[in-house]
Design an enzyme around this catalytic site. Structure first.
Site, PDB file in Angstrom:
ATOM      1  N   GLU A 219      -0.237   1.265  -8.407  1.00  0.00           N
ATOM      2  CA  GLU A 219      -0.198   1.495  -6.951  1.00  0.00           C
ATOM      3  C   GLU A 219       0.814   2.604  -6.640  1.00  0.00           C
ATOM      4  OE1 GLU A 219       0.090  -2.030  -4.483  1.00  0.00           O
ATOM      5  OE2 GLU A 219      -0.683  -0.903  -2.766  1.00  0.00           O
TER       6      GLU A 219
ATOM      7  N   HIS B  32       2.769  -0.333 -13.057  1.00  0.00           N
ATOM      8  CA  HIS B  32       1.769  -0.623 -12.017  1.00  0.00           C
ATOM      9  C   HIS B  32       1.320   0.687 -11.372  1.00  0.00           C
ATOM     10  CE1 HIS B  32      -0.208  -2.365  -8.620  1.00  0.00           C
ATOM     11  NE2 HIS B  32       0.827  -2.562  -7.846  1.00  0.00           N
TER      12      HIS B  32
ATOM     13  N   ASP C  81       6.146  -5.532  -8.999  1.00  0.00           N
ATOM     14  CA  ASP C  81       5.979  -6.152  -7.672  1.00  0.00           C
ATOM     15  C   ASP C  81       6.447  -7.615  -7.623  1.00  0.00           C
ATOM     16  OD1 ASP C  81       5.051  -4.032  -6.178  1.00  0.00           O
ATOM     17  OD2 ASP C  81       2.937  -4.477  -6.474  1.00  0.00           O
TER      18      ASP C  81
ATOM     19  N   HIS D 105      10.717  -3.577  -5.602  1.00  0.00           N
ATOM     20  CA  HIS D 105      11.092  -3.480  -4.180  1.00  0.00           C
ATOM     21  C   HIS D 105      12.298  -4.396  -3.938  1.00  0.00           C
ATOM     22  CE1 HIS D 105       7.320  -1.504  -3.019  1.00  0.00           C
ATOM     23  NE2 HIS D 105       6.674  -2.424  -3.704  1.00  0.00           N
TER      24      HIS D 105
ATOM     25  N   HIS E  71       0.386  -7.252  -9.303  1.00  0.00           N
ATOM     26  CA  HIS E  71      -0.364  -7.331  -8.096  1.00  0.00           C
ATOM     27  C   HIS E  71      -1.786  -6.767  -8.207  1.00  0.00           C
ATOM     28  CE1 HIS E  71      -0.600  -5.018  -4.004  1.00  0.00           C
ATOM     29  NE2 HIS E  71      -1.181  -6.176  -3.843  1.00  0.00           N
TER      30      HIS E  71
ATOM     31  N   ASP F 141       3.018   3.424  -4.540  1.00  0.00           N
ATOM     32  CA  ASP F 141       4.445   3.295  -4.223  1.00  0.00           C
ATOM     33  C   ASP F 141       5.289   3.279  -5.498  1.00  0.00           C
ATOM     34  OD1 ASP F 141       3.069   0.870  -4.560  1.00  0.00           O
ATOM     35  OD2 ASP F 141       4.523  -0.301  -3.445  1.00  0.00           O
TER      36      ASP F 141
ATOM     37  N   HIS G 101       0.788  -0.846   4.845  1.00  0.00           N
ATOM     38  CA  HIS G 101      -0.621  -1.236   4.997  1.00  0.00           C
ATOM     39  C   HIS G 101      -0.791  -2.611   5.646  1.00  0.00           C
ATOM     40  CE1 HIS G 101       0.047  -2.794   0.936  1.00  0.00           C
ATOM     41  NE2 HIS G 101       0.049  -1.602   0.437  1.00  0.00           N
TER      42      HIS G 101
ATOM     43  N   TYR H 132       7.341 -11.515   1.576  1.00  0.00           N
ATOM     44  CA  TYR H 132       6.666 -10.623   0.626  1.00  0.00           C
ATOM     45  C   TYR H 132       5.599 -11.399  -0.162  1.00  0.00           C
ATOM     46  CZ  TYR H 132       6.527  -7.347  -3.372  1.00  0.00           C
ATOM     47  OH  TYR H 132       6.146  -6.486  -4.375  1.00  0.00           O
TER      48      TYR H 132
HETATM   49 FE1  FEO Z   1       1.401  -3.194  -5.681  1.00  0.00          FE
HETATM   50 FE2  FEO Z   1       4.592  -2.242  -4.690  1.00  0.00          FE
HETATM   51  O1  FEO Z   1       2.783  -2.030  -5.233  1.00  0.00           O
END
Ligand code: FEO
Length: 394
Positions: free
Chosen positions: A80, A78, A163, A222, A144, A82, A24, A191
């Site tokens: 989100e 989380h 995150d 990540h 996040h 991903d 994104h 990041y």
């Molecule tokens: Fe806020 Fe890696 O997602």
């Protein structure tokens, strides 16, 4: 020991996204990973999942250690996608399992997936016994999303930070010491600058909550896990979240007929001749997400654009929109540009500097058509004045 084994009974079972190049708007030149972690104990627990299209990779890795149908707890730090995107398909396999999440996490998961799973809502200070180990939770809202939390296992001194402390990096290495501090730090900084930067106050709160924990491993959602450089990355997060930057200068600009470029180069000359490390980023050839780490790590930020159609160049417009969203603080700003008539670009750049609450100590440079030798010489002097202001600022 295989790099997927973190400790006896705890495994990295995530997915590597070797091909993703745009997350994104964030240029992920090196891909990324979505980290999920399997804990085999009396209650078999999966910490986070992966993007929906990477579900097969995750299940394949889980199956190396345990039959996925035996998973008792799916821990969602989380919402989100991903990280939660693999939950719906997983829950088809294990409808009896419990989904552990924060209050906002439950709301978010229900809104995303419209499913009546067995939810168990946890909050800061709560813990769940899974056998030999305990899961304890700390809400970290806005690091996040509002639902974000981290999970700590005191018996293992492992922090599943989601995150926080992540990097977008696809690699077969799993631990920081396999790549080395400077390489991992660079990706962690990019990041942070592109994802976490607006949430400095919330990061400070999270760091304060984590300060009492003894941590031997940080397992983010990540990139690589932090094993050898935990104190260093914590110190960087302190600095970044406090909007502290070294006395470096960054010049971000675009140009039509090289007039604005000449001004940028003259400012760079004045700054560098005064001993200031100065970075030039031309928006024609630099992606905005690659410029953000330079913004984060420069106290002085100079913005330059010629006037086009009574405004700034579209490349600068895109950059400023991104900049306003990420809200870097505690900067000294400076605006410059060139014009044929009108000359509104510099006013717009100044407006952004003011909107961001940066200091704006000197009037901008705004030169009609092509800067001559005298004007360029005066601009070099302005670069030197900015250097003096910068050096006195701390
Ligand atoms: Fe806020 Fe890696 O997602």
């Amino acid at each position: 020991m295989h790099t997927e084994t973190i400790k006896e009974g705890i495994y990295w079972v995530g997915a590597i996204d070797w091909d993703v190049r745009n997350f994104h708007g964030y240029l992920t030149q090196q891909g990324t990973s979505y980290n999920a972690y399997l804990i085999i104990d009396e209650k078999i627990t999966l910490v986070d999942t992966v993007k929906p299209d990477k579900f097969g990779q995750m299940i394949d890795r889980i199956s190396r250690y345990v039959d996925p149908s035996r998973i008792d707890y799916v821990l969602s730090n989380h919402v989100e996608m991903d990280h939660s995107g693999g939950i719906p398909e997983l829950m088809e396999l294990i409808p009896q399992a419990t989904v552990i999440t924060s209050k906002a996490g439950e709301k978010g998961l229900r809104q995303h997936y419209k499913k009546e799973w067995n939810f168990r809502v946890v909050k800061s200070g709560d813990s769940i016994d899974i056998g030999k180990r305990t899961l304890s939770f700390v809400n970290t809202p806005m690091v996040h999303w509002p639902d974000s939390m981290v999970t700590y296992i005191p018996e293992e001194k492992i922090l599943f930070s989601n995150d926080a402390f992540g990097q977008h990096l696809a690699t077969s290495e799993r631990f920081d010491d396999e790549l080395g501090w400077s390489a991992v730090r660079k990706d962690a900084a990019k990041y942070y600058a592109n994802i976490v930067l607006p949430f400095g106050k919330q990061v400070q709160k999270a760091l304060s909550a984590l300060s009492s924990m003894e941590i031997e491993l940080i397992a983010p959602s990540h990139g690589l896990m932090w094993k050898s450089h935990i104190q260093k990355i914590m110190a960087e997060y302190q600095k970044w979240s406090n909007h502290e930057a070294p006395n470096r200068a960054l010049i971000v600009y675009d140009s039509m007929w090289q007039s604005t470029e000449k001004i940028a180069t003259a400012l760079e000359k004045g700054l560098s001749e005064s001993g200031i490390y100065t970075t030039l980023r031309n928006l024609k050839v630099n992606h905005i997400s690659n410029i953000m780490p330079d913004v984060m790590e420069s106290k002085l930020v100079l913005l330059g654009s010629p006037t086009l159609n009574n405004s700034i160049l579209p490349t600068m417009g895109q950059f400023l929109t991104y900049l306003r969203g990420l809200k870097p603080q505690n900067k000294i700003g400076f605006a410059f540009g060139s014009y044929g008539w009108g000359g509104q670009a510099v006013k717009e750049l100044v407006q952004t500097i003011e909107d961001l609450n940066w200091e704006n100590p000197l009037e901008g440079v705004n030169i009609e058509y092509i800067p001559d030798t005298e004007e360029l010489s005066a601009t070099v002097d302005i670069g030197k004045s900015l250097a003096e202001i910068l050096m006195k600022s701390n």
